[in-house]
Design an enzyme around this catalytic site. Structure first.
Site, PDB file in Angstrom:
ATOM      1  CD  GLU A  90     -63.405  24.296  89.338  1.00  0.00           C
ATOM      2  OE1 GLU A  90     -64.345  24.456  90.133  1.00  0.00           O
ATOM      3  OE2 GLU A  90     -63.052  23.188  88.902  1.00  0.00           O
ATOM      4  CE  LYS A 142     -56.800   5.394  80.257  1.00  0.00           C
ATOM      5  NZ  LYS A 142     -55.915   5.418  79.097  1.00  0.00           N
ATOM      6  CG  ASP A 155     -54.319   8.135  81.319  1.00  0.00           C
ATOM      7  OD1 ASP A 155     -54.857   9.174  80.888  1.00  0.00           O
ATOM      8  OD2 ASP A 155     -54.385   7.042  80.730  1.00  0.00           O
ATOM      9  CG  HIS A 171     -67.258  29.491  92.079  1.00  0.00           C
ATOM     10  ND1 HIS A 171     -66.505  28.859  91.121  1.00  0.00           N
ATOM     11  CD2 HIS A 171     -67.391  28.609  93.111  1.00  0.00           C
ATOM     12  CE1 HIS A 171     -66.208  27.637  91.536  1.00  0.00           C
ATOM     13  NE2 HIS A 171     -66.731  27.462  92.739  1.00  0.00           N
TER      14      HIS A 171
END
Length: 856
Positions: free
Chosen positions: A528, A659, A735, A834
């Site tokens: 990104e 998660k 993770d 951006h």
């Protein structure tokens, strides 16, 4: 009391460097110019009659050995300093040595009445006795300062800590070495005289010129772009220097004081005796003493004449006696200069040694060998040798051509022949790629075992790619997915199965982040645009005041679900497990499964006849899910012995919760619970963040608090914490799926200061699931990023500290990212940034062409 005096002295030297330096230089010049006559040394210091026969080969051998040891010791000290990795420490120590040598030379020539020829031995004794370790420690105290204002304070603190010890050591060394001047042996007396002068000069320079020069050098250093001093930005990052390591042993100090008192009595008795003899009124007795003890003629320490060669006599006036000279002053000067330049055997030995050390340093000492780890206040230094590589490949291009690793033979063998070869001692590695593919297609070899069967992980991955390309008709789809030159041995059985390559992800660096007094450069693996740049801007805004972090809770969780015949048995079991004695028995069984997992508490919820039991335990430096699973299984087996009718439905009943977004993690915490805070001055908000405190507060309340509440968010009271968390997780081998719970964050902002123009900002993250061992942390690139942060592997001294430090870094980096993004939103710069950093180079229709960054 003594410490305060030394602190005041250090503060004065650091606060008035020019005055101290000028005063020291003035005194040195005075020693060279004022009253060139030698001092009248006491008996035993160099006035004993000697003969040329005393200077034999043994004397030359001993002095040559002393010179060699001095050279080697000096070389060792400077190599040790170079290992610290800081050019400032090396340069400052060199300056200290050079100036001390100059003062020492002046002292030898003037106060001891020596000639220039004596310096060739005096300087070697100076080098042998100089100790740069204390000078290095004081330099490290100064270099640990985070601002110019802190330099003076740290120098004063270092002098207060080192001064008493060095003073006592100087007194003891001088008195001990001075005993040699009572021996009556001419050569030993002169050598001890040189040694005493060396110790005194070192002490005086260290306590006056050195701290002043240190303060002046760092004061004149230019500031870096980040607002930090240049020497602070460019120095290698060093670990904390504990003051306890520099505190002297009180027992040793008492022994030194007692020793000093005894030696002072010895020297006092000797000086009183000498003084009484000097004042003896009986001239006959005085002459008797001089005849048997000392003469009025003083020779140089070293003889320049060989045996049988006469020295030109020098006219010396001592009392009433006159020694005639049979040569002019010019002849003497010419004679001594020629003897100085004459190359003798000892000179040749020293020259060879110096050349050998120079060759060794230039040609055989690599930079990697000189890199090590050193500790200092708030810094971190990387110790492993640095080898720059391309992304897991030795070639600049990471694309792998889609072709077999071996050319298949003209005619492939039959399946039966291939099976025979595969089952033989030679194994499948003797088969061609096409033959192995045939065995996989026919089902004789499992596709997931290719690396093991061919005994070459990289070849196995290549064959799997060929099979996938053929069966899925991928053509050239995998051409740009690299697979060569990767350490698949660390992947097999640990990280991934059915491997077809590896995914290079860009890794940027943001920083330095001033976190708890340390400077940390944070790696961020992301695709990104703007993320690294924005986070870096936030860190720059936080540089002046820094970020403070705390671990408020630590405990990984596993929440199994069990079922009972009825609610009566379920509630009874819940109450039984909450009894302290029963919990201790459960804990005993749980803890027996691991050296590091330690059960801290259990959290039980009942739902009908089901029990959801949340085991909470510390797991050292590991993230700990496997530890929790193993310990939970054993603990449940123990409970099942008491309640045989308990049915274990699942080791994970989603009460962990892992998660998945869950209020239990937000409320109770999971993994590391971290809180960070920082204060941003008003001028930084205006100049760096381009906004105001009021605008930031308005956006934070409406967006992060009200907006998240309207959306019904759980733990989402932040701008983009998941961005930074995921980027660090990917870079450090965590993770990535655990960013769901780890990204729980609440960002709060409020005005600060008397006038409310400064900004107070905090981030609370109750469930960062993170570790520094196990899983993806074993892979070389991820391990390199952990090494970069100084948290690679397990902390042997304090298990769990590395994982805690990494969690603090995550929270501090999130705070920087939050501050920068909220500022962009408040100033209306989000879309503009951006469009500049997060767009492809191909312009969309109707848009203006992008402006190159170098022209903006």
């Amino acid at each position: 009391m003594v410490g305060r005096l030394f602190r005041a002295h250090g503060q004065f030297c650091a606060s008035h460097p020019w005055e101290v330096i000028v005063a020291t230089l003035t005194l040195t010049v005075c020693m060279l110019t004022v009253d060139q006559r030698p001092l009248g040394l006491p008996p035993g210091w160099g006035h004993n009659c000697i003969t040329l026969e005393e200077y034999n080969a043994a004397d030359m051998i001993v002095m040559t050995l002393i010179r060699c040891v001095a050279v080697l010791y000096s070389y060792y000290q400077f190599c040790h300093l170079q290992k610290l990795g800081s050019k400032y420490i090396l340069g400052i120590a060199g300056l200290f040595t050079v100036f001390s040598s100059f003062v020492f030379s002046s002292s030898v020539i003037n106060f001891l009445g020596s000639d220039v020829s004596d310096l060739k031995d005096a300087l070697f004794f100076f080098l042998l006795l100089i100790d740069l370790s204390k000078a290095t420690v004081l330099a490290q105290f100064a270099l640990s300062s985070r601002s110019q204002d802190e330099v003076k304070h740290n120098i004063a603190r270092g002098i207060a800590m080192l001064g008493p010890t060095i003073t006592l050591d100087t007194v003891v060394e001088t008195l001990v070495i001075g005993v040699g001047m009572l021996s009556g042996v001419r050569r030993l007396e002169v050598l001890c005289c040189f040694a005493c002068m060396s110790v005194i000069v070192n002490y005086v320079v260290f306590m006056t010129f050195y701290p002043a020069c240190l303060s002046l050098i760092l004061e004149l250093s230019r500031s870096g772009e980040s607002g930090r001093p240049a020497w602070h930005d460019k120095s290698l990052i060093i670990k904390a220097l504990h003051e306890e390591d520099q505190k002297p042993n009180p027992v040793v100090q008492r022994v030194k004081v007692i020793m000093s008192a005894g030696l002072m009595l010895v020297h006092a008795h000797r000086w009183v005796r000498c003084l009484s003899i000097a004042l003896w009124p009986d001239l006959t007795s005085l002459r008797y003493f001089c005849t048997h003890c000392d003469t009025g003629v003083s020779y140089s320490r070293w003889s320049f004449a060989s045996e049988g060669e006469e020295l030109p006599t020098v006219k010396l006036v001592t009392g009433d006696s006159v020694v005639n000279s049979n040569s002019t002053d010019d002849a003497q000067l010419h004679y001594y200069i020629m003897r100085w330049l004459t190359v003798s055997a000892d000179h040749i030995v020293i020259l060879i040694l110096l050349l050998a050390l120079a060759v060794k340093f230039v040609f055989f000492e690599t930079r990697d060998e000189l890199t090590t780890t050193r500790g200092m206040d708030g810094w971190v230094e990387v110790s492993s040798p640095v080898e720059h590589k391309y992304v897991q490949t030795e070639q600049p291009s990471c694309s792998a051509p889609e072709q077999p690793l071996e050319e298949p033979p003209a005619s492939n063998r039959s399946i039966d022949e291939c099976l025979s070869v595969c089952k033989s001692d030679v194994g499948a590695q003797a088969l061609s790629d096409c033959e192995v593919m045939a065995l996989v297609t026919s089902g004789h070899i499992a596709g997931y075992q290719l690396e093991k069967v061919v005994r070459n992980p990289e070849r196995g991955v290549g064959i799997r790619r060929q099979i996938l390309t053929k069966t899925a008709d991928l053509k050239d789809a995998l051409d740009n997915l690299p697979y060569k030159n990767y350490d698949y041995l660390k992947v097999m059985g640990a990280c991934c199965e059915n491997v077809i390559g590896y995914m290079p992800v860009p890794v940027g660096v943001a920083g330095p982040l001033n976190l708890d007094g340390r400077l940390v450069h944070v790696p961020l693996a992301t695709t990104e645009g703007c993320l690294v740049a924005s986070t870096n801007r936030g860190m720059r805004a936080l540089m002046r005041c820094g970020v403070t972090s705390r671990i408020v809770a630590d405990g990984m969780t596993r929440g199994p679900v069990v079922r009972f015949p009825n609610i009566d048995r379920a509630s009874e079991a819940m109450l039984w497990m909450q009894v302290p004695y029963n919990f201790e028995q459960i804990k005993k069984n749980f803890d027996s499964t691991s050296r590091f997992a330690r059960l801290s508490k259990i959290h039980i919820r009942v739902a009908g006849r089901h029990l959801f039991i949340r085991f909470i335990a510390t797991t050292g430096d590991a993230m700990g899910m496997n530890m929790l699973s193993k310990g939970t299984e054993v603990a449940l087996a123990y409970v099942q012995q008491v309640y045989p009718d308990m049915e274990i439905l699942s080791l994970s009943g989603n009460f962990c919760t892992d998660k998945k977004p869950a209020a239990v993690n937000w409320i109770e915490g999971r993994g590391k619970s971290v809180v960070c805070e920082a204060i941003v001055p008003a001028d930084i908000i205006k100049s760096v963040l381009k906004t105001s405190v009021q605008a930031l507060m308005d956006v934070n309340i409406t967006k992060n608090l009200i907006g998240s509440a309207v959306a019904g968010s759980i733990g989402g009271f932040n701008a983009h914490a998941a961005n930074i968390v995921t980027a660090i997780f990917i870079a450090t081998g965590q993770d990535p799926a655990q960013n769901v719970g780890s990204s729980n964050c609440m960002t709060l902002m409020e005005p600060w200061g008397e006038d409310g123009k400064d900004l107070y900002v905090s981030c609370t993250m109750p469930s960062i699931e993170i570790g520094t061992i196990g899983g993806g942390t074993v892979l070389p690139p991820q391990a390199a990023c952990l090494d970069m942060l100084g948290v690679r592997g397990a902390n042997e001294m304090c298990p769990g500290e590395n994982a805690n430090t990494l969690a603090r870094i995550v929270c501090g980096t999130v705070l920087a990212g939050e501050l920068s993004l909220m500022s962009a939103l408040a100033a209306g710069h989000l879309v503009k940034s951006h469009m500049r950093h997060n767009r492809s180079s191909v312009s969309t229709s109707g848009s203006e062409p992008s402006t190159p960054a170098c022209k903006s």
